[in-house]
Enzyme design. Structure first.
Site, mmCIF file in Angstrom:
data_model
loop_
_atom_site.group_PDB
_atom_site.id
_atom_site.type_symbol
_atom_site.label_atom_id
_atom_site.label_comp_id
_atom_site.label_asym_id
_atom_site.label_seq_id
_atom_site.Cartn_x
_atom_site.Cartn_y
_atom_site.Cartn_z
ATOM 1 N N ASP A 13 0.813 -1.226 0.000
ATOM 2 C CA ASP A 13 0.000 0.000 0.000
ATOM 3 C C ASP A 13 0.842 1.270 0.000
ATOM 4 O O ASP A 13 0.450 2.297 0.571
ATOM 5 C CB ASP A 13 -0.965 0.020 1.210
ATOM 6 C CG ASP A 13 -1.884 -1.181 1.207
ATOM 7 O OD1 ASP A 13 -2.199 -1.671 0.108
ATOM 8 O OD2 ASP A 13 -2.279 -1.627 2.300
ATOM 9 N N LYS A 16 1.721 2.216 -5.100
ATOM 10 C CA LYS A 16 2.278 1.692 -6.362
ATOM 11 C C LYS A 16 1.356 1.981 -7.550
ATOM 12 O O LYS A 16 1.804 2.392 -8.609
ATOM 13 C CB LYS A 16 2.507 0.165 -6.245
ATOM 14 C CG LYS A 16 3.504 -0.208 -5.146
ATOM 15 C CD LYS A 16 3.612 -1.706 -4.975
ATOM 16 C CE LYS A 16 2.402 -2.364 -4.391
ATOM 17 N NZ LYS A 16 2.097 -2.020 -2.987
ATOM 18 N N GLY A 40 -4.530 -4.329 -3.787
ATOM 19 C CA GLY A 40 -5.525 -3.308 -4.119
ATOM 20 C C GLY A 40 -4.739 -2.076 -4.522
ATOM 21 O O GLY A 40 -4.120 -1.442 -3.671
ATOM 22 N N HIS A 41 -4.696 -1.778 -5.803
ATOM 23 C CA HIS A 41 -3.887 -0.662 -6.301
ATOM 24 C C HIS A 41 -4.820 0.460 -6.748
ATOM 25 O O HIS A 41 -5.632 0.278 -7.654
ATOM 26 C CB HIS A 41 -3.006 -1.127 -7.463
ATOM 27 C CG HIS A 41 -1.953 -2.110 -7.034
ATOM 28 N ND1 HIS A 41 -1.012 -2.638 -7.891
ATOM 29 C CD2 HIS A 41 -1.681 -2.642 -5.815
ATOM 30 C CE1 HIS A 41 -0.224 -3.454 -7.215
ATOM 31 N NE2 HIS A 41 -0.607 -3.490 -5.960
ATOM 32 N N GLN A 222 2.040 -6.051 -3.199
ATOM 33 C CA GLN A 222 2.471 -6.139 -1.801
ATOM 34 C C GLN A 222 3.747 -5.302 -1.611
ATOM 35 O O GLN A 222 3.926 -4.328 -2.301
ATOM 36 C CB GLN A 222 2.687 -7.594 -1.362
ATOM 37 C CG GLN A 222 1.407 -8.417 -1.217
ATOM 38 C CD GLN A 222 0.845 -8.904 -2.543
ATOM 39 O OE1 GLN A 222 1.511 -9.581 -3.292
ATOM 40 N NE2 GLN A 222 -0.390 -8.556 -2.834
HETATM 41 P P1 GDP Z 1 -0.798 0.330 -3.551
HETATM 42 O O1 GDP Z 1 -1.365 -0.960 -3.081
HETATM 43 O O2 GDP Z 1 0.674 0.423 -3.315
HETATM 44 O O3 GDP Z 1 -1.162 0.661 -4.972
HETATM 45 O O4 GDP Z 1 -1.463 1.446 -2.617
HETATM 46 P P2 GDP Z 1 -3.021 1.578 -2.240
HETATM 47 O O5 GDP Z 1 -3.746 2.057 -3.435
HETATM 48 O O6 GDP Z 1 -3.516 0.338 -1.585
HETATM 49 O O7 GDP Z 1 -2.975 2.653 -1.094
HETATM 50 C C1 GDP Z 1 -2.487 3.930 -1.305
HETATM 51 C C2 GDP Z 1 -3.605 4.939 -0.964
HETATM 52 O O8 GDP Z 1 -3.062 6.228 -0.885
HETATM 53 C C3 GDP Z 1 -4.680 5.015 -2.028
HETATM 54 O O9 GDP Z 1 -5.885 5.371 -1.408
HETATM 55 C C4 GDP Z 1 -4.186 6.150 -2.932
HETATM 56 O O10 GDP Z 1 -5.246 6.797 -3.618
HETATM 57 C C5 GDP Z 1 -3.556 7.069 -1.932
HETATM 58 N N1 GDP Z 1 -2.373 7.807 -2.395
HETATM 59 C C6 GDP Z 1 -1.410 7.439 -3.267
HETATM 60 N N2 GDP Z 1 -0.447 8.380 -3.323
HETATM 61 C C7 GDP Z 1 -0.811 9.356 -2.463
HETATM 62 C C8 GDP Z 1 -0.216 10.592 -2.047
HETATM 63 O O11 GDP Z 1 0.873 10.962 -2.459
HETATM 64 N N3 GDP Z 1 -0.890 11.319 -1.109
HETATM 65 C C9 GDP Z 1 -2.099 10.928 -0.600
HETATM 66 N N4 GDP Z 1 -2.679 11.711 0.297
HETATM 67 N N5 GDP Z 1 -2.691 9.780 -0.971
HETATM 68 C C10 GDP Z 1 -2.040 8.997 -1.879
HETATM 69 P P1 IMO Z 2 -0.857 -4.203 -2.252
HETATM 70 O O1 IMO Z 2 -0.398 -4.743 -3.577
HETATM 71 C C1 IMO Z 2 -0.928 -4.551 2.085
HETATM 72 C C2 IMO Z 2 -0.926 -8.596 3.751
HETATM 73 C C3 IMO Z 2 -2.175 -9.051 4.467
HETATM 74 C C4 IMO Z 2 -1.589 -10.014 5.453
HETATM 75 C C5 IMO Z 2 -0.450 -10.667 4.673
HETATM 76 C C6 IMO Z 2 -0.825 -11.999 4.030
HETATM 77 O O2 IMO Z 2 -2.164 -3.502 -2.328
HETATM 78 O O3 IMO Z 2 0.211 -3.380 -1.621
HETATM 79 P P2 IMO Z 2 -2.362 -12.743 1.994
HETATM 80 O O4 IMO Z 2 -3.752 -12.362 1.619
HETATM 81 O O5 IMO Z 2 -1.337 -12.425 0.971
HETATM 82 O O6 IMO Z 2 -2.263 -14.162 2.468
HETATM 83 O O7 IMO Z 2 -2.032 -11.858 3.309
HETATM 84 O O8 IMO Z 2 -0.103 -9.752 3.657
HETATM 85 N N1 IMO Z 2 -1.145 -8.114 2.355
HETATM 86 C C7 IMO Z 2 -1.105 -6.827 2.011
HETATM 87 N N2 IMO Z 2 -0.939 -5.721 2.754
HETATM 88 N N3 IMO Z 2 -1.026 -4.462 0.741
HETATM 89 C C8 IMO Z 2 -1.167 -5.554 -0.031
HETATM 90 O O9 IMO Z 2 -1.150 -5.510 -1.365
HETATM 91 C C9 IMO Z 2 -1.248 -6.820 0.604
HETATM 92 N N4 IMO Z 2 -1.407 -8.089 0.173
HETATM 93 C C10 IMO Z 2 -1.329 -8.867 1.249
HETATM 94 O O10 IMO Z 2 -2.833 -7.975 5.090
HETATM 95 O O11 IMO Z 2 -1.001 -9.314 6.529
HETATM 96 MG MG MG Z 3 -2.908 -1.661 -1.820
#
Ligand code: GDP
Ligand code: IMO
Ligand code: MG
Length: 424
Positions: A13, A16, A40-41, A222
């Protein structure tokens, strides 16, 4: 041409999805190499937020090829729903999405196994997203799995039944009630949906692309600290999230890797169980969660928050051979009077900068350096010069401590919210 790899350096998270979206115009192909619907991207443009789980984050650029690589595990139900929500937005993924025949399938019974094993673990549960990731990778390495290429071969239904029966025997050992039926019907609809896509030997497609001078970006899921080998085991996911995972998950030779782009959140978050040395279980942590909207993109769970952890970051940089850093969510730290950064760990009275064998097994105390905070809202700033001086000191401190340059600073979730400190 070489392939650039973009990956998370923390516990996932890191942002990415947003950064892939920002960088996609510079590439011809975006390829996911591991993980599955546990990811979840998020991407945000025209004030709409999109969350992708299995599909690469380049999908909104119709002229770019998107690949789901062999290292990914696919749940046909999640895949179908993602496709449907894209189609509602008039995106036509059939045109530019290719799926590796060697990617493994998450069966309905893999999801049940995930839930049953987690429930049986009680307080030692991993905190899995319950998407069936662990059981599917277990069947892959155990040589029992079903692959995407199998769905167009005769006898697929029999092979599905055979594996499901095997899972039912395992499930009979658990005190866990389940109903496969509902999900199974959807699953077979998802299989039909998958068949409408180009199912390919993606290793050839990707290597041919590079031979023809096209630019490829590998999109990690991840984060490094969730890697099956180097993460805080057993509180990890079941794939290699590090750069080496791009080689095995796409069929790329190590010598073909170009830039390794490490995504780092300006602080740390973690969802699920497992050690987190700089975690803040106080008002400061609550403020980070609130300002950063730190709730899981896949499960909606509140994310644990804490200060930036440099020993962990240096470890991730070493494992991946990171050539440039991208700092995200820096805007979230506005309004903190002071900011702490962990520069070392104190373990049994000894100071170390090295990641210990087991972060959870020992009492790890973070050693902090305190930096001045900033109050300014930076979400509308587009030049490095215009950023507050204490903000620049924060970035420069990270560069000095890690020895890696920061190439982009993300200042908000939107596609246009980015500062490029030096032109690449
Ligand atoms: P990922 O899994 O690495 O793609 O990250 P996620 O999408 O799960 O979580 C990142 C969260 O932060 C999402 O809700 C994005 O919309 C938000 N986000 C990404 N970059 C920024 C930033 O620079 N500032 C803020 N405030 N939110 C961001
Ligand atoms: P993105 O790509 C954050 C965490 C879960 C749990 C552990 C194992 O959005 O960054 P799993 O379902 O793989 O067996 O869970 O890894 N986890 C993540 N945490 N971002 C993710 O993906 C994750 N994918 C798995 O919360 O602790
Ligand atoms: Mg994510």
């Amino acid at each position: 041409m070489k392939i650039d790899v973009l990956l998370g350096l923390q516990w996932g998270d890191e942002g990415k999805g947003k950064i892939v979206d920002v960088l996609t115009p510079q590439y011809d192909m975006i390829a996911r190499f591991q993980g599955g619907p546990n990811a979840g991207h998020s991407l945000e443009f025209n004030h709409i937020k999109h969350i992708l789980h299995t599909i690469p984050s380049g999908i909104f650029h119709e002229e770019k090829v998107n690949i789901i690589g062999n290292g990914v595990v696919i749940d046909p139900v999640v895949f179908m729903r993602e496709i449907e929500s894209l189609e509602k937005l008039e995106v036509e993924p059939q045109k530019n999405l290719f799926v590796s025949k060697k990617a493994h399938l998450i069966l309905p019974s893999h999801r049940i196994l995930d839930a049953a094993t987690e429930a049986a673990k009680g307080s030692t549960k991993i905190g899995s997203t319950l998407k069936g990731i662990g059981p599917t990778y277990m069947d892959k390495t155990g040589r029992n799995g079903l692959r995407v290429g199998d769905i167009i071969l005769p006898g697929f239904r029999e092979r599905y039944n055979f594996l499901t029966e095997k899972h039912k025997v395992i499930l009979s050992q658990f005190d866990y009630s389940y109903n496969l039926g509902e999900y199974e019907d959807e699953w077979f609809k998802g299989i039909e949906k998958l068949k409408s896509f180009r199912l390919v030997d993606s290793e050839h497609l990707i290597n041919n692309f590079m031979e023809r001078g096209k630019r490829v970006l590998a999109e990690g899921a991840q984060g490094t600290l969730l890697d099956i080998d180097f993460g805080s085991y057993p509180y990890v996911t079941s794939s290699n999230t590090i750069c080496a995972g791009a080689c095995t998950g796409l069929g790329i030779a190590p010598s073909r890797i170009g830039e390794v782009i490490g995504i780092v959140k300006a602080y740390c978050t973690r969802v699920g169980s497992g050690p987190f040395p700089t975690e803040l279980s106080d008002k400061t942590g609550d403020k980070m969660r609130k300002q950063g909207l730190e709730f899981g993109s896949t499960t909606g769970r509140p994310r644990r928050c804490g200060w930036l952890d440099l020993p962990a970051l240096r470890y991730s940089i070493m494992l991946n051979g990171v050539t440039q850093l991208i700092i995200t969510k820096a805007d979230v730290l506005s309004g903190f009077s002071e900011l702490k950064i962990c520069t070392a760990y104190k373990i049994n009275g000894e100071i170390t900068e090295q990641m210990p064998y087991d972060l959870s097994g020992e009492k790890v105390e973070p050693v902090y350096t305190t930096l001045e905070g900033w109050d300014e809202d930076i979400t509308k700033i587009h030049s490095y010069e215009a950023l507050p001086p204490s903000f620049k000191k924060y970035i420069e401190f990270i560069e000095k401590e890690t020895g890696v340059k920061v190439s982009i600073i993300s200042t908000g979730p939107g596609r246009d919210q980015a500062v490029f400190p030096f032109p690449l």
